[in-house]
Design a protein around this motif. Sequence first.
Motif, PDB file in Angstrom:
ATOM      1  N   LEU A   1       4.860  13.442 -16.187  1.00 44.38           N
ATOM      2  CA  LEU A   1       3.723  13.231 -17.122  1.00 44.38           C
ATOM      3  C   LEU A   1       2.535  12.744 -16.095  1.00 44.38           C
ATOM      4  O   LEU A   1       2.712  12.162 -15.106  1.00 44.38           O
ATOM      5  CB  LEU A   1       3.989  12.495 -18.120  1.00 44.38           C
ATOM      6  CG  LEU A   1       4.343  10.934 -17.795  1.00 44.38           C
ATOM      7  CD1 LEU A   1       3.319  10.163 -17.588  1.00 44.38           C
ATOM      8  CD2 LEU A   1       5.104  10.492 -19.099  1.00 44.38           C
ATOM      9  N   PHE A   2       1.482  12.996 -16.552  1.00 39.61           N
ATOM     10  CA  PHE A   2       0.319  12.216 -16.059  1.00 39.61           C
ATOM     11  C   PHE A   2      -0.379  11.280 -17.182  1.00 39.61           C
ATOM     12  O   PHE A   2      -0.512  11.778 -18.324  1.00 39.61           O
ATOM     13  CB  PHE A   2      -0.839  13.112 -15.568  1.00 39.61           C
ATOM     14  CG  PHE A   2      -0.540  14.264 -14.450  1.00 39.61           C
ATOM     15  CD1 PHE A   2      -0.563  13.620 -13.140  1.00 39.61           C
ATOM     16  CD2 PHE A   2      -0.080  15.565 -14.739  1.00 39.61           C
ATOM     17  CE1 PHE A   2       0.086  14.318 -12.102  1.00 39.61           C
ATOM     18  CE2 PHE A   2       0.266  16.230 -13.696  1.00 39.61           C
ATOM     19  CZ  PHE A   2       0.392  15.678 -12.276  1.00 39.61           C
TER      20      PHE A   2
ATOM     21  N   GLY B   1      -2.381  16.570 -10.822  1.00 40.81           N
ATOM     22  CA  GLY B   1      -2.929  15.970 -12.249  1.00 40.81           C
ATOM     23  C   GLY B   1      -4.551  15.906 -11.674  1.00 40.81           C
ATOM     24  O   GLY B   1      -5.015  16.183 -10.892  1.00 40.81           O
ATOM     25  N   PRO B   2      -5.194  15.095 -13.024  1.00 43.38           N
ATOM     26  CA  PRO B   2      -6.699  15.012 -12.898  1.00 43.38           C
ATOM     27  C   PRO B   2      -7.085  14.204 -11.780  1.00 43.38           C
ATOM     28  O   PRO B   2      -6.569  13.274 -11.206  1.00 43.38           O
ATOM     29  CB  PRO B   2      -6.805  14.166 -14.226  1.00 43.38           C
ATOM     30  CG  PRO B   2      -5.978  14.583 -14.857  1.00 43.38           C
ATOM     31  CD  PRO B   2      -4.516  14.815 -14.139  1.00 43.38           C
ATOM     32  N   SER B   3      -8.214  14.694 -11.017  1.00 44.48           N
ATOM     33  CA  SER B   3      -8.743  14.079 -10.084  1.00 44.48           C
ATOM     34  C   SER B   3     -10.198  14.267  -9.796  1.00 44.48           C
ATOM     35  O   SER B   3     -10.468  15.256 -10.449  1.00 44.48           O
ATOM     36  CB  SER B   3      -8.003  14.475  -8.571  1.00 44.48           C
ATOM     37  OG  SER B   3      -7.667  15.894  -8.542  1.00 44.48           O
TER      38      SER B   3
ATOM     39  N   ARG C   1      -5.619   2.015 -12.395  1.00 39.74           N
ATOM     40  CA  ARG C   1      -4.972   3.232 -11.875  1.00 39.74           C
ATOM     41  C   ARG C   1      -4.001   4.060 -12.843  1.00 39.74           C
ATOM     42  O   ARG C   1      -3.174   3.174 -13.484  1.00 39.74           O
ATOM     43  CB  ARG C   1      -4.224   2.885 -10.565  1.00 39.74           C
ATOM     44  CG  ARG C   1      -4.802   2.274  -9.592  1.00 39.74           C
ATOM     45  CD  ARG C   1      -5.970   3.049  -8.869  1.00 39.74           C
ATOM     46  NE  ARG C   1      -6.726   2.675  -7.549  1.00 39.74           N
ATOM     47  CZ  ARG C   1      -7.706   2.076  -7.340  1.00 39.74           C
ATOM     48  NH1 ARG C   1      -8.245   1.521  -8.690  1.00 39.74           N
ATOM     49  NH2 ARG C   1      -8.274   1.395  -6.682  1.00 39.74           N
ATOM     50  N   PHE C   2      -4.270   5.223 -12.880  1.00 33.88           N
ATOM     51  CA  PHE C   2      -3.137   5.961 -13.995  1.00 33.88           C
ATOM     52  C   PHE C   2      -2.264   6.668 -12.781  1.00 33.88           C
ATOM     53  O   PHE C   2      -2.298   6.321 -11.574  1.00 33.88           O
ATOM     54  CB  PHE C   2      -3.945   6.980 -14.806  1.00 33.88           C
ATOM     55  CG  PHE C   2      -4.833   8.088 -14.104  1.00 33.88           C
ATOM     56  CD1 PHE C   2      -5.785   8.043 -13.535  1.00 33.88           C
ATOM     57  CD2 PHE C   2      -3.920   9.457 -13.957  1.00 33.88           C
ATOM     58  CE1 PHE C   2      -6.691   9.073 -13.069  1.00 33.88           C
ATOM     59  CE2 PHE C   2      -4.779  10.354 -13.375  1.00 33.88           C
ATOM     60  CZ  PHE C   2      -5.780  10.255 -12.881  1.00 33.88           C
ATOM     61  N   ALA C   3      -1.486   7.268 -13.461  1.00 31.63           N
ATOM     62  CA  ALA C   3      -0.181   8.104 -12.643  1.00 31.63           C
ATOM     63  C   ALA C   3       0.407   9.336 -12.699  1.00 31.63           C
ATOM     64  O   ALA C   3       0.240   9.670 -13.971  1.00 31.63           O
ATOM     65  CB  ALA C   3       0.913   6.778 -12.618  1.00 31.63           C
ATOM     66  N   GLY C   4       0.809   9.837 -12.007  1.00 28.06           N
ATOM     67  CA  GLY C   4       1.600  10.985 -11.861  1.00 28.06           C
ATOM     68  C   GLY C   4       3.052  10.440 -11.572  1.00 28.06           C
ATOM     69  O   GLY C   4       3.210   9.963 -10.842  1.00 28.06           O
ATOM     70  N   VAL C   5       3.929  10.902 -12.696  1.00 27.08           N
ATOM     71  CA  VAL C   5       5.121  10.461 -12.479  1.00 27.08           C
ATOM     72  C   VAL C   5       6.122  11.719 -12.697  1.00 27.08           C
ATOM     73  O   VAL C   5       5.833  12.528 -13.634  1.00 27.08           O
ATOM     74  CB  VAL C   5       5.650   9.477 -13.775  1.00 27.08           C
ATOM     75  CG1 VAL C   5       6.836   8.830 -13.571  1.00 27.08           C
ATOM     76  CG2 VAL C   5       4.427   8.546 -13.648  1.00 27.08           C
ATOM     77  N   ILE C   6       7.297  11.740 -12.012  1.00 26.09           N
ATOM     78  CA  ILE C   6       8.221  12.876 -12.164  1.00 26.09           C
ATOM     79  C   ILE C   6       9.672  12.104 -12.127  1.00 26.09           C
ATOM     80  O   ILE C   6       9.975  11.158 -11.472  1.00 26.09           O
ATOM     81  CB  ILE C   6       8.028  14.010 -11.352  1.00 26.09           C
ATOM     82  CG1 ILE C   6       8.853  15.073 -11.526  1.00 26.09           C
ATOM     83  CG2 ILE C   6       8.160  13.478  -9.773  1.00 26.09           C
ATOM     84  CD1 ILE C   6       8.317  16.396 -10.854  1.00 26.09           C
ATOM     85  N   CYS C   7      10.789  12.890 -13.002  1.00 27.05           N
ATOM     86  CA  CYS C   7      12.180  12.467 -12.538  1.00 27.05           C
ATOM     87  C   CYS C   7      12.713  13.697 -13.043  1.00 27.05           C
ATOM     88  O   CYS C   7      12.394  14.642 -13.397  1.00 27.05           O
ATOM     89  CB  CYS C   7      12.623  11.225 -13.708  1.00 27.05           C
ATOM     90  SG  CYS C   7      12.597  11.544 -15.333  1.00 27.05           S
ATOM     91  N   LEU C   8      14.104  13.815 -12.533  1.00 24.80           N
ATOM     92  CA  LEU C   8      15.068  14.721 -12.696  1.00 24.80           C
ATOM     93  C   LEU C   8      16.056  14.294 -13.941  1.00 24.80           C
ATOM     94  O   LEU C   8      16.038  13.024 -14.047  1.00 24.80           O
ATOM     95  CB  LEU C   8      16.207  14.908 -11.358  1.00 24.80           C
ATOM     96  CG  LEU C   8      15.266  15.541 -10.057  1.00 24.80           C
ATOM     97  CD1 LEU C   8      16.409  15.466  -8.979  1.00 24.80           C
ATOM     98  CD2 LEU C   8      15.217  16.792 -10.492  1.00 24.80           C
TER      99      LEU C   8
END
Length: 236
Positions: free
Chosen positions: A16-17, A154-156, A229-236
């Motif tokens: 998610l972002f 993500g957004p930038s 700051r917002f974030a990009g996050v990823i998991c398995l």
Amino acid sequence: MEWGGSHYGDVLMRYLFTNRFGGVSEGAFSSLNLALHVNDDSLHVNANREILRKQMGVRAVVFMEQVHGDRIVRIEEEGQTPMCDAMITNQKEIALAVMVADCMPILFYDKTYEAIGVAHAGREGSRLGIGVKCLEAMEKAFGTRASEVQIFIGPSIGACCYEIGKEVSEGFDGFLHVKNERLFLDLQAYNYKAFLDQGVLPEHLNVSPLCTCCHESYFSYRREKITGRFAGVICL
Ligand SMILES: [Zn+2]
């Protein structure tokens, strides 16, 4: 929260972002600021990080101390904040996060070898090739193939707003736009091309069209200077 979650075969990958909504920070950091280094109340930031962890449904979210470099760290366990600008892992239940407010948050997913990565690519990181280097680190560590990896950006800050000085434009030939004698950098196109050159397939390259400086749903350093700051996050 803007969610992007998908099942691929029998493997579950989530990413998610975040945007600036849904947290507890106040003022310039309102409200889902995830960064501890911007002088926000650390109690608020930690509460926001806990909101994110629950949203991801993982044991832990690992953040980086980002320094606009090209160091990449392989994460084997939680409870650390490495000084680096990219992380890779094949551990489940540990999400990787990259924080931004105009820079590009890049997420990597290798379905075949069940591995993920994140990279922080601003102007300096892009020039250093942090995105491609992160992919190469995944190849080395897990066997990831460029032709199979999926990339989510993500957004930038977009070329519409990213004005830069001539003195820092070296190396970006072909990705600079001149408007009224001012120079604008298309960081998204620069990184997109770098991934294509590496063998990543266009259909595996997902780039958000949103410019953080144009869209107030996101923290933007260029627009606000003092901000979260917002974030990009990823998991398995
Ligand atoms: Zn813009």
